[in-house]
Scaffold this motif. Structure first.
Motif, PDB file in Angstrom:
ATOM      1  N   TRP A 278       0.846  -1.193   0.000  1.00 52.51           N
ATOM      2  CA  TRP A 278       0.000   0.000   0.000  1.00 52.51           C
ATOM      3  C   TRP A 278       0.880   1.241   0.000  1.00 52.51           C
ATOM      4  N   GLY A 279       0.379   2.340  -0.522  1.00 48.02           N
ATOM      5  CA  GLY A 279       1.008   3.614  -0.267  1.00 48.02           C
ATOM      6  C   GLY A 279       0.824   3.972   1.194  1.00 48.02           C
ATOM      7  N   THR A 280       1.824   4.610   1.790  1.00 52.40           N
ATOM      8  CA  THR A 280       1.786   4.832   3.239  1.00 52.40           C
ATOM      9  C   THR A 280       0.640   5.740   3.678  1.00 52.40           C
ATOM     10  N   ASP A 281       0.136   6.596   2.780  1.00 48.26           N
ATOM     11  CA  ASP A 281      -0.975   7.467   3.163  1.00 48.26           C
ATOM     12  C   ASP A 281      -2.311   6.733   3.156  1.00 48.26           C
ATOM     13  N   GLU A 282      -2.356   5.523   2.599  1.00 49.22           N
ATOM     14  CA  GLU A 282      -3.587   4.748   2.554  1.00 49.22           C
ATOM     15  C   GLU A 282      -3.598   3.605   3.562  1.00 49.22           C
ATOM     16  N   ALA A 283      -2.511   3.447   4.310  1.00 51.19           N
ATOM     17  CA  ALA A 283      -2.454   2.305   5.218  1.00 51.19           C
ATOM     18  C   ALA A 283      -1.768   2.653   6.534  1.00 51.19           C
ATOM     19  N   SER A 284      -0.460   2.440   6.651  1.00 49.73           N
ATOM     20  CA  SER A 284       0.243   2.416   7.932  1.00 49.73           C
ATOM     21  C   SER A 284      -0.408   1.368   8.829  1.00 49.73           C
ATOM     22  N   PRO A 285      -0.295   0.080   8.437  1.00 50.28           N
ATOM     23  CA  PRO A 285      -1.013  -0.977   9.148  1.00 50.28           C
ATOM     24  C   PRO A 285      -0.340  -1.342  10.459  1.00 50.28           C
ATOM     25  N   LEU A 297      -6.605  -5.729   8.423  1.00 50.08           N
ATOM     26  CA  LEU A 297      -5.509  -4.854   8.851  1.00 50.08           C
ATOM     27  C   LEU A 297      -6.076  -3.546   9.375  1.00 50.08           C
ATOM     28  N   ALA A 298      -5.742  -3.204  10.613  1.00 53.32           N
ATOM     29  CA  ALA A 298      -6.126  -1.921  11.208  1.00 53.32           C
ATOM     30  C   ALA A 298      -5.082  -0.882  10.837  1.00 53.32           C
ATOM     31  N   CYS A 299      -5.520   0.229  10.257  1.00 56.65           N
ATOM     32  CA  CYS A 299      -4.580   1.207   9.701  1.00 56.65           C
ATOM     33  C   CYS A 299      -4.651   2.539  10.445  1.00 56.65           C
ATOM     34  N   LEU A 300      -3.509   3.090  10.719  1.00 59.07           N
ATOM     35  CA  LEU A 300      -3.387   4.350  11.460  1.00 59.07           C
ATOM     36  C   LEU A 300      -3.539   5.543  10.532  1.00 59.07           C
ATOM     37  N   ARG A 301      -2.525   5.848   9.773  1.00 60.36           N
ATOM     38  CA  ARG A 301      -2.604   7.005   8.885  1.00 60.36           C
ATOM     39  C   ARG A 301      -3.741   6.861   7.865  1.00 60.36           C
ATOM     40  N   GLY A 302      -3.975   5.650   7.385  1.00 62.95           N
ATOM     41  CA  GLY A 302      -5.034   5.425   6.414  1.00 62.95           C
ATOM     42  C   GLY A 302      -6.438   5.506   6.993  1.00 62.95           C
ATOM     43  N   GLN A 303      -6.570   5.407   8.312  1.00 65.98           N
ATOM     44  CA  GLN A 303      -7.857   5.547   9.010  1.00 65.98           C
ATOM     45  C   GLN A 303      -8.928   4.653   8.379  1.00 65.98           C
ATOM     46  N   THR A 320     -13.686   3.565   6.525  1.00 59.22           N
ATOM     47  CA  THR A 320     -12.802   4.623   6.049  1.00 59.22           C
ATOM     48  C   THR A 320     -13.208   5.988   6.596  1.00 59.22           C
ATOM     49  N   ASP A 321     -12.301   6.625   7.323  1.00 59.97           N
ATOM     50  CA  ASP A 321     -12.484   7.973   7.880  1.00 59.97           C
ATOM     51  C   ASP A 321     -13.704   8.080   8.803  1.00 59.97           C
ATOM     52  N   GLU A 322     -14.156   6.961   9.356  1.00 60.80           N
ATOM     53  CA  GLU A 322     -15.326   6.990  10.240  1.00 60.80           C
ATOM     54  C   GLU A 322     -14.943   7.091  11.713  1.00 60.80           C
ATOM     55  N   TYR A 323     -13.860   6.433  12.111  1.00 62.56           N
ATOM     56  CA  TYR A 323     -13.481   6.386  13.526  1.00 62.56           C
ATOM     57  C   TYR A 323     -12.055   6.867  13.764  1.00 62.56           C
ATOM     58  N   GLY A 324     -11.413   7.414  12.744  1.00 65.25           N
ATOM     59  CA  GLY A 324     -10.058   7.914  12.910  1.00 65.25           C
ATOM     60  C   GLY A 324      -9.027   6.808  12.787  1.00 65.25           C
ATOM     61  N   ARG A 325      -7.932   6.970  13.501  1.00 65.19           N
ATOM     62  CA  ARG A 325      -6.808   6.038  13.446  1.00 65.19           C
ATOM     63  C   ARG A 325      -7.173   4.723  14.137  1.00 65.19           C
ATOM     64  N   LEU A 326      -6.818   3.613  13.495  1.00 66.16           N
ATOM     65  CA  LEU A 326      -7.123   2.285  14.025  1.00 66.16           C
ATOM     66  C   LEU A 326      -5.826   1.560  14.348  1.00 66.16           C
ATOM     67  N   ARG A 327      -5.687   1.124  15.582  1.00 66.65           N
ATOM     68  CA  ARG A 327      -4.435   0.533  16.053  1.00 66.65           C
ATOM     69  C   ARG A 327      -4.402  -0.984  15.922  1.00 66.65           C
ATOM     70  N   TRP A 338     -12.969  -7.125  17.241  1.00 64.25           N
ATOM     71  CA  TRP A 338     -12.807  -5.948  18.086  1.00 64.25           C
ATOM     72  C   TRP A 338     -11.705  -5.081  17.478  1.00 64.25           C
ATOM     73  N   VAL A 339     -11.980  -3.787  17.388  1.00 63.17           N
ATOM     74  CA  VAL A 339     -11.070  -2.833  16.760  1.00 63.17           C
ATOM     75  C   VAL A 339     -10.746  -1.732  17.761  1.00 63.17           C
ATOM     76  N   LEU A 340      -9.462  -1.436  17.936  1.00 65.51           N
ATOM     77  CA  LEU A 340      -9.031  -0.372  18.838  1.00 65.51           C
ATOM     78  C   LEU A 340      -8.748   0.888  18.037  1.00 65.51           C
ATOM     79  N   THR A 341      -9.320   2.022  18.458  1.00 73.06           N
ATOM     80  CA  THR A 341      -8.945   3.293  17.845  1.00 73.06           C
ATOM     81  C   THR A 341      -7.714   3.859  18.556  1.00 73.06           C
ATOM     82  N   SER A 342      -7.038   4.802  17.887  1.00 72.26           N
ATOM     83  CA  SER A 342      -5.800   5.371  18.432  1.00 72.26           C
ATOM     84  C   SER A 342      -5.738   6.860  18.122  1.00 72.26           C
ATOM     85  N   ASN A 343      -6.765   7.581  18.547  1.00 73.00           N
ATOM     86  CA  ASN A 343      -6.838   9.012  18.264  1.00 73.00           C
ATOM     87  C   ASN A 343      -6.214   9.873  19.357  1.00 73.00           C
ATOM     88  N   ARG A 344      -5.880   9.263  20.485  1.00 73.66           N
ATOM     89  CA  ARG A 344      -5.235  10.000  21.572  1.00 73.66           C
ATOM     90  C   ARG A 344      -3.764   9.606  21.721  1.00 73.66           C
TER      91      ARG A 344
END
Length: 362
Positions: A278-285, A297-303, A320-327, A338-344
């Motif tokens: 993936w391009g890094t702006d679409e993933a960062s898994p 795959l839970a993606c941070l930058r790609g949200q 996509t872009d619904e819950y922010g960064r996914l860890r 179960w999916v963990l968000t990582s917005n903080r």
């Protein structure tokens, strides 16, 4: 690299620049597999969006949750990177059950991965990966007791590339993904614990059958934060790229995955090619889960949350872009994810209720 003294334009000028860049890279010893990727497309780009099914919040108001592991009773243990807390999530309630005081959060480091012993009902062991003051460490503890370090000396990055995922494989051995700690060449050094996937016994010793007689299971990694296995026992790992390609890899014992000589795909037979890029702006898994013949795959930058075939085929993007960064994403005992968000985590934009654990029923 200094700017050229003469500015060139047009097709001929671009060709001159390209030739000059390639010549400079070759002179600097940069592998062909690395620079060739600058001109190739990732295997996954603009993946079609898919409906996520039912999504609900299990708990909210968490602080940068990082690792998750389920207990035999169906409750879950969750780590918070910066608070150093281990929380037990039961129903819709999260309560602190341990704190790793030795963890020293900074940047991407802190209290990271967590795994539960396959024999937890008998031995009660919980395993954690954390950044201490001088290194990254793996320890085990019984909830309410002090942690017992099993493996120390995993190189620590000043702010980034600490790896951190822990998981028990179907063989009963404990696996850990480490980062290169900013020491690029360490990934190719099999005597270093940086930039590796490690495989060990439950007391932290090299597992029988490891390819090099050490803790090292595979090498040439940049920063591994996702580990998972399919029903046949095939292992998969996600990996952060630098500027161009994030990767999903199929892991084999003794495999060299190329970093820093290669980022993404390569024609060089010395290095194992990724299943998907993936391009890094679409993933960062970060974390992954393998369910049936699909990898999530839970993606941070790609949200977003990717779902892709275990051979890299038929990718889809969810949330996509619904819950922010996914860890992280993990398969729960009831068949949900179960999916963990990582917005903080210092890089996100938290909303009211962040961070949260989402329960997704595909």
């Amino acid at each position: 690299m200094a700017e050229p003294a003469v500015r060139t334009t047009g097709r001929t000028g671009r060709l001159v620049i390209l030739v000059a860049v390639v010549a400079a890279l070759v002179a600097a010893g940069v592998g062909v597999g690395l620079w060739r990727g600058w001109f190739a497309d990732p295997s996954v780009s603009d993946a079609p969006r898919a409906r996520a099914g039912t999504v609900e919040t299990v708990v909210g108001d968490l602080a940068a949750p990082w690792g998750l592991a389920f207990l035999p009773d169906g409750s879950a243990l969750v780590t918070e990177r910066d608070t150093r807390r281990i929380l037990r999530v039961s129903g819709t309630t999260a309560r602190e059950v341990a704190r790793i005081d030795e963890a020293a959060p900074a940047g991407e480091g802190g209290l990271l991965g967590i795994a539960v012993s396959p024999d937890y009902a008998q031995d009660r062991w919980v395993y954690v990966y954390y950044t201490a003051a001088e290194d990254n460490r793996i320890a085990r503890l019984r909830l309410g007791e002090r942690p017992e370090p099993l493996l120390t000396g995993i190189p620590r990055g000043s702010r980034t590339h600490n790896g951190g995922r822990l998981a028990f494989g179907p063989d009963g051995m404990l696996y850990a993904g480490t980062g290169d700690a900013g020491q690029r060449d360490a990934s190719q050094d099999r005597d270093s614990l940086a930039g590796k996937i490690l495989r060990m016994t439950r007391d932290g010793r090299p597992a029988p059958g490891n390819p090099f007689g050490s803790l090292v299971y595979s090498y040439g990694h940049r920063n591994v934060q996702g580990l998972g296995w399919d029903a046949a026992g095939t292992m998969y790992a996600s990996e952060f790229g630098q500027n161009h390609y994030d990767e999903l890899n199929r892991i084999s014992a003794g495999g060299n995955y190329g970093w820093p000589e290669v980022e993404g795909d390569s024609d060089d037979s010395r290095y194992v090619a990724p299943i998907a890029t993936w391009g890094t702006d679409e993933a960062s898994p970060s974390g992954i889960a393998v369910v049936g013949d699909r990898v999530w795959l839970a993606c941070l930058r790609g949200q977003r949350l990717y779902r892709i075939g275990a051979g890299g085929q038929d990718p889809e993007a969810l949330l996509t872009d619904e819950y922010g960064r996914l860890r992280h994403v993990a398969a729960a005992p009831d068949g949900s994810l179960w999916v963990l968000t990582s917005n903080r985590d210092g890089r996100g934009s938290p909303n009211d209720g962040d961070d949260r654990i989402l329960r997704l029923v595909p």
